[in-house]
Design a protein around this motif. Sequence first.
Motif, short mmCIF file in Angstrom:
data_model
loop_
_atom_site.label_atom_id
_atom_site.label_comp_id
_atom_site.label_asym_id
_atom_site.label_seq_id
_atom_site.Cartn_x
_atom_site.Cartn_y
_atom_site.Cartn_z
N GLN A 35 49.50 5.34 -4.22
CA GLN A 35 48.63 6.45 -3.82
C GLN A 35 49.30 7.79 -4.14
O GLN A 35 48.69 8.70 -4.70
N ARG A 36 50.60 7.90 -3.79
CA ARG A 36 51.35 9.14 -4.05
C ARG A 36 51.52 9.35 -5.55
O ARG A 36 51.39 10.48 -6.05
N ALA A 37 51.80 8.26 -6.26
CA ALA A 37 51.94 8.37 -7.71
C ALA A 37 50.65 8.86 -8.34
O ALA A 37 50.65 9.72 -9.24
N GLY A 38 49.51 8.33 -7.87
CA GLY A 38 48.22 8.76 -8.41
C GLY A 38 47.96 10.24 -8.20
O GLY A 38 47.37 10.91 -9.05
N GLU A 39 48.41 10.77 -7.07
CA GLU A 39 48.22 12.21 -6.80
C GLU A 39 48.96 13.06 -7.83
O GLU A 39 48.44 14.06 -8.33
N TYR A 40 50.20 12.67 -8.15
CA TYR A 40 50.97 13.44 -9.14
C TYR A 40 50.39 13.26 -10.54
O TYR A 40 50.32 14.22 -11.31
N PHE A 41 49.97 12.03 -10.86
CA PHE A 41 49.36 11.81 -12.18
C PHE A 41 48.07 12.60 -12.32
O PHE A 41 47.76 13.12 -13.39
N LEU A 42 47.31 12.69 -11.25
CA LEU A 42 46.05 13.44 -11.29
C LEU A 42 46.31 14.92 -11.53
O LEU A 42 45.64 15.56 -12.34
N GLU A 43 47.32 15.47 -10.83
CA GLU A 43 47.62 16.90 -11.03
C GLU A 43 48.13 17.15 -12.45
O GLU A 43 47.75 18.15 -13.08
N SER A 44 48.95 16.23 -12.96
CA SER A 44 49.43 16.40 -14.34
C SER A 44 48.26 16.27 -15.32
O SER A 44 48.22 16.97 -16.34
N PHE A 45 47.32 15.39 -15.03
CA PHE A 45 46.11 15.23 -15.85
C PHE A 45 45.35 16.56 -15.94
O PHE A 45 44.93 16.99 -17.01
N GLU A 46 45.20 17.23 -14.80
CA GLU A 46 44.47 18.50 -14.78
C GLU A 46 45.22 19.59 -15.55
O GLU A 46 44.61 20.42 -16.24
N VAL A 47 46.55 19.59 -15.45
CA VAL A 47 47.34 20.57 -16.18
C VAL A 47 47.22 20.34 -17.68
O VAL A 47 47.03 21.28 -18.47
N LEU A 48 47.30 19.08 -18.10
CA LEU A 48 47.24 18.76 -19.52
C LEU A 48 45.86 19.01 -20.11
O LEU A 48 45.73 19.28 -21.31
N CYS A 49 44.82 18.92 -19.29
CA CYS A 49 43.48 19.28 -19.77
C CYS A 49 43.44 20.75 -20.19
O CYS A 49 42.81 21.11 -21.19
N LYS A 50 44.14 21.60 -19.45
CA LYS A 50 44.19 23.03 -19.78
C LYS A 50 45.03 23.26 -21.03
O LYS A 50 44.74 24.14 -21.84
N LEU A 51 46.10 22.46 -21.18
CA LEU A 51 46.97 22.63 -22.34
C LEU A 51 46.39 22.01 -23.60
O LEU A 51 46.87 22.29 -24.71
#
Length: 418
Positions: A332-348
Motif C-alpha cells: 500500500q505504501r509502495a503504491g502511494e510513492y509509485f502513484l506520486e512518481s507517476f504523476e510527476v513523470l506525466c508532467k515531465l
Amino acid sequence: MKQQQKSVLDKSSQILSKSEISLFRNSLKQNICVELLQDGFHRSFSEIFSLLSSDVDRRAVSDPGSAVALQTPLEEQWDKLETMRLHLRRAEQAEDTGSWTAVCDQRLVLGQYFWALEDLWLGLHFYHSCADREQGGRSRPATEARAGMADIYLQLGELQRAKQQAELCLHQAEEGGWLDSDGRPLRLRALRALWRIYGRLAEAPLAAEDHDEALKLLHEGHSIAVQSEDKRSESEACYRLGLTYQRAGDCDTAKQFLKSCIQMYDTLQDADGLGKSYRALVKSIESEANTDDTLQCLEKMADISRSNGLQPSLADALICLGNIYYRKRQYQRAGEYFLESFEVLCKLEDVSLLQRVQVLLASARAHSLISQHSADVGASWSAALRRLVVWKETRGRQGPGTESLLPGTNSAPDQQQF
C-alpha cells in the motif's frame, strides 16, 4: 563676388585628401599598419604584422571544414585590429618612458579582450607578453595575466601548463598581496583555478580505476578549495571525494564527505547540490543494507526536490522509496510513492520511465489487493465476509481499465501518454 567665393569654398571642402582616399582604397590591415609606421610605432607594427601572418599560417594548415578554416580572417575584423592598434600604441608609449606596469596593464587588457574560443591563441599571446617580461613581470597586471593563462590552458585541456601558471600566480600574489581588476584577491583566484585543475587531473586515473592516485589528487584539490575561502568550491570538492571513495568501495569515508557536503550545500541553499549529494549518500547507505537510514535519506531528498521544483530528482527519490517498501512487502505504501512518481513523470513527459512506473504501480496495487483479499478470506468477522461477497458479485462487471489500479482517480489516464 561673395557668391562666387562661397561656391569655390564649397567645392574645395568636398575634395578629399590622399589619406582620406586611402581609407577607402586600402584594406584594413594596410591602413592600420601604415598609420602605425607613420606615427613612429614600429614595434606595434611588427607585432600586429606578425600576428596577422600567424593567422594566415593557422588557417593554411587547418582542415578545410574545421572551425579555424571557417573563421573570418583576422585582417578583415576591424574591431579586433583597432583594439590591438589602440592598446599596443599605449603600451609602446609607456615602454618608451620606462612605465613597465603601464605596459603590462595595456597587454593585460588585450589578453582579457580575446576571451572567445576562436581568439584564445591571441589571448595567450598577450597574456604571455605581459607576464613573461623581464621588466614588470612580477607586477599586479602580470600576476593577473598568469591567472588568465591558467584559465585558458585549463579550457584547452593543457593541464600541466595550467597548473604551472596557477602556481606562479599564487606565489606572486602572496608576495605582492595583489587584487585583480575586479578588486578580488588574486591569491584566492589562483587557489580556485588550482582546485579546478586538480579536479581535472583526477579524471584520468579515475577512468583507469586507479582510485589511489585519484584520491591523492582530489585530497590535494580539497585542501586548496578550503584555502580558497569559497564554500561552493569546498562543497564540490567534498562531493567528488565522496563519489570517489564510493567507487573505491569505502562507503564509510564516502558518507563522511557526503554528509559534510550536504551541510555546506544546505548553508548555501543550493537545492541542486543537495539533491545530487543525497542521491550519492543513498547509494553508500544502501550498500550497508541499512534500510531505515536509506528511507530517511530518500525522504529528505524527496522533500528538498518537491519544495524546489526539482521534478526529475523527485521522481528518482519516489521510485526508490516505492521499491524499498515493495521489497518490504508494504504494498500500500509502495503504491502511494509509485502513484506520486507517476504523476510527476506525466508532467515531465518521460515516456519510457512512465511506462516502467505504470507497471510498478499496477504490481504494487495488485499485491495490495491480494493481501487484503487473503486477509478477508482468513478472517471470521462479518465485515470481511461482506467485502468478499461484494467483490465476488462485482468482479465480473469491472472493466480492465486503469482506474481500479489508481486510488483516488475518477478515470483512467490518457493511454496516449504511454
